[in-house]
Write a protein that holds these residues in place. Sequence first.
Motif, PDB file in Angstrom:
ATOM      1  N   PHE A  22       0.827  -1.208   0.000  1.00 32.49           N
ATOM      2  CA  PHE A  22       0.000   0.000   0.000  1.00 32.49           C
ATOM      3  C   PHE A  22       0.864   1.262   0.000  1.00 32.49           C
ATOM      4  N   LEU A  23       1.903   1.288   0.832  1.00 33.49           N
ATOM      5  CA  LEU A  23       2.761   2.469   0.925  1.00 33.49           C
ATOM      6  C   LEU A  23       3.502   2.734  -0.383  1.00 33.49           C
ATOM      7  N   LYS A  24       3.987   1.667  -1.009  1.00 30.67           N
ATOM      8  CA  LYS A  24       4.662   1.840  -2.310  1.00 30.67           C
ATOM      9  C   LYS A  24       3.691   2.413  -3.335  1.00 30.67           C
ATOM     10  N   ASN A  25       2.484   1.902  -3.316  1.00 36.26           N
ATOM     11  CA  ASN A  25       1.462   2.374  -4.242  1.00 36.26           C
ATOM     12  C   ASN A  25       1.076   3.819  -3.942  1.00 36.26           C
ATOM     13  N   SER A  26       1.011   4.162  -2.655  1.00 34.04           N
ATOM     14  CA  SER A  26       0.624   5.526  -2.260  1.00 34.04           C
ATOM     15  C   SER A  26       1.645   6.552  -2.737  1.00 34.04           C
ATOM     16  N   ILE A  27       2.928   6.161  -2.780  1.00 33.61           N
ATOM     17  CA  ILE A  27       3.971   7.071  -3.265  1.00 33.61           C
ATOM     18  C   ILE A  27       3.777   7.337  -4.754  1.00 33.61           C
ATOM     19  N   GLN A  28       3.523   6.274  -5.501  1.00 35.26           N
ATOM     20  CA  GLN A  28       3.314   6.422  -6.948  1.00 35.26           C
ATOM     21  C   GLN A  28       2.091   7.285  -7.247  1.00 35.26           C
ATOM     22  N   ARG A  29       1.040   7.099  -6.437  1.00 37.25           N
ATOM     23  CA  ARG A  29      -0.218   7.832  -6.676  1.00 37.25           C
ATOM     24  C   ARG A  29      -0.254   9.173  -5.949  1.00 37.25           C
ATOM     25  N   GLU A  30       0.809   9.454  -5.157  1.00 39.42           N
ATOM     26  CA  GLU A  30       0.893  10.697  -4.374  1.00 39.42           C
ATOM     27  C   GLU A  30      -0.323  10.868  -3.466  1.00 39.42           C
ATOM     28  N   LEU A  31      -0.661   9.793  -2.766  1.00 35.36           N
ATOM     29  CA  LEU A  31      -1.797   9.805  -1.843  1.00 35.36           C
ATOM     30  C   LEU A  31      -1.465  10.603  -0.587  1.00 35.36           C
ATOM     31  N   ASP A  32      -2.452  11.285  -0.054  1.00 31.09           N
ATOM     32  CA  ASP A  32      -2.319  11.968   1.230  1.00 31.09           C
ATOM     33  C   ASP A  32      -2.574  10.947   2.338  1.00 31.09           C
ATOM     34  N   LEU A  33      -1.521  10.574   3.048  1.00 31.84           N
ATOM     35  CA  LEU A  33      -1.655   9.518   4.048  1.00 31.84           C
ATOM     36  C   LEU A  33      -2.382   9.974   5.308  1.00 31.84           C
ATOM     37  N   SER A  34      -2.553  11.260   5.491  1.00 29.55           N
ATOM     38  CA  SER A  34      -3.218  11.751   6.705  1.00 29.55           C
ATOM     39  C   SER A  34      -4.655  11.249   6.813  1.00 29.55           C
ATOM     40  N   GLN A  35      -5.285  10.910   5.686  1.00 34.50           N
ATOM     41  CA  GLN A  35      -6.673  10.438   5.712  1.00 34.50           C
ATOM     42  C   GLN A  35      -6.802   9.053   6.344  1.00 34.50           C
ATOM     43  N   PHE A  36      -5.679   8.349   6.479  1.00 35.90           N
ATOM     44  CA  PHE A  36      -5.702   6.999   7.054  1.00 35.90           C
ATOM     45  C   PHE A  36      -5.239   6.974   8.507  1.00 35.90           C
TER      46      PHE A  36
END
Length: 564
Positions: A180-194
């Motif tokens: 998930f974290l690797k994918n979040s970097i590629q998608r530039e996800l805002d992790l604060s929502q989790f």
Amino acid sequence: MENKKLLAVDLFSGAGGLSLGFLQTGQVKIVAAVENNESAQKTYKRNHCRFVHTYDDGKAIKYFKDIKKVNFQQLKDENEKIDLVFGGPPCQGFSNANRQKSELISTNNQLVKEYVRAIEELNPDAFVMENVKAMRSEKHKFLYSLKDRQEIVEDLGIELIPNKVILGKHNSLTSQLVSFLKNSIQRELDLSQFIINDKYLYSKISHINRKEKEARIYIAKAKKDLQKALSNWNEQHNSYWSTAYEEKWMKLRDLLLSEEYSDSSSNDLFLILNEIIEIQKILMKMNEIQANSIVIVDILSDHKNVCVKVQTYGVMSYLISKFKSLDYVINEDRIINAAHFGAPQLRERLILIGVKKSFVGEGSVVLPESIIKEPSLYYNVEEAIADLEDLDPFTIMEEDKPIDKPLLSVCNPLLQYLRGATYKLRNHVMTETTNTALERFKVLEQGQNFHDLDEAYKQTYSNPGRTQNTVYLRLNYKTPSGTVLNARKSMWIHPRKNRAISIREAARLQTFPDDFVFEGAKDSQYQQIGNAVPPLLGRAVAEQVLKYLGIEEGYEKLRSFIMR
């Protein structure tokens, strides 16, 4: 310089130990001081305002709280020229030793770069930067970010060092989380929502997790505090990063609401609680890494931990490269001991002295030469505070009033300096002693500490073996003290009396003279003293800097009044 005082800016000034050393030469005028601690700034103002009367123009010192908001260019324009900058910026750097904390990057790190900004914009002839010895270690480092590329890589050419940052421990969802974290970097996800929204809730469940042995009692108490959170449990996250995690979160609610606890349900609760907290730590640290634009090389798991591969650069490597690029010559040997300059204290600190190349040419810059080289000649605790032995300290701050000092027919040079021209004593206040502490005091001899106590006296400590050697230390009259930190928190004991050492006694060990009066609450005063640079050490450094700037006459040298 034709007797004109050098204009100085004092950064991270604290109570003013380093600046007092410079002012004692009579050759320096402070035009601005920056300090965000209100009590320390009150102390600074009270003691430094008297020097304003010695200035030709009588202008008061300008005070600032937030260094990030100081317009140094304007400050420079107002004074035409700033000759000196000195101060000690706090800097934790990055260390995996602090991985148990939810925060990875200390906000103090940026303050070192604010100090550098001040040097860059004020462009003084010389500067002094004081810090802890650990700063010289390559383990004291910054994490490399995207915004560093121009300065660090292209301008300064600093070598980047691969590093592995521990985010948290393994758990049953590790493989899912890493993906998930690797994918979040590629998608530039805002992790604060989790991340759990309610910081108080996160703090509470973290505390429960540390209370497994007292689970039933503690959870019963915590339930009252958690009522609101339990009623809207599903809203504590804006989003769930995985279905499996969401199921664990809902299961945790059910276990917390349960009225009956068996051994198996208690085990389930702490197993799930531990996993959720570890996952939250990992998400918070990754969110912090992304928020600070830290360059991520890879995310992986080893046999114990979830880690992120990053690049780092040494704090000292950065400072030296940066200052040299600004045309300063820097000292190579950087560790100095306050005992060598008259302090009754073995205190080693890192001192960086930078002097413009136009002043030293091809010459070198070095630390001041030790005045007292032989350990047998160091000033000791007795020589600094024994005259106060029979003066009972106050324990209540409101009762602190000037008291008469005992008259002495003979003083050693250090004590003569410490006593100064005042016949009154202030800040002779100590922390109150509990009965438990007093029983410990009574059995400790000079030079002994907590670890010399019989086991029966250690029962109030959950892990006595981890207690530092400086705790419950009874000072030894015949030797210098160790490094003065917060003598109240360390519970330092008077060499002969069964009491804590007073604020004034701690100040004397730091070589603050008796006419230097501290402001603020009791703990704040102890802390101000522990944070300070001993003024005599500051004076030795000041004299060395003045020498490089061509001022060697017109003032009494430290050596002349501190030598025995």
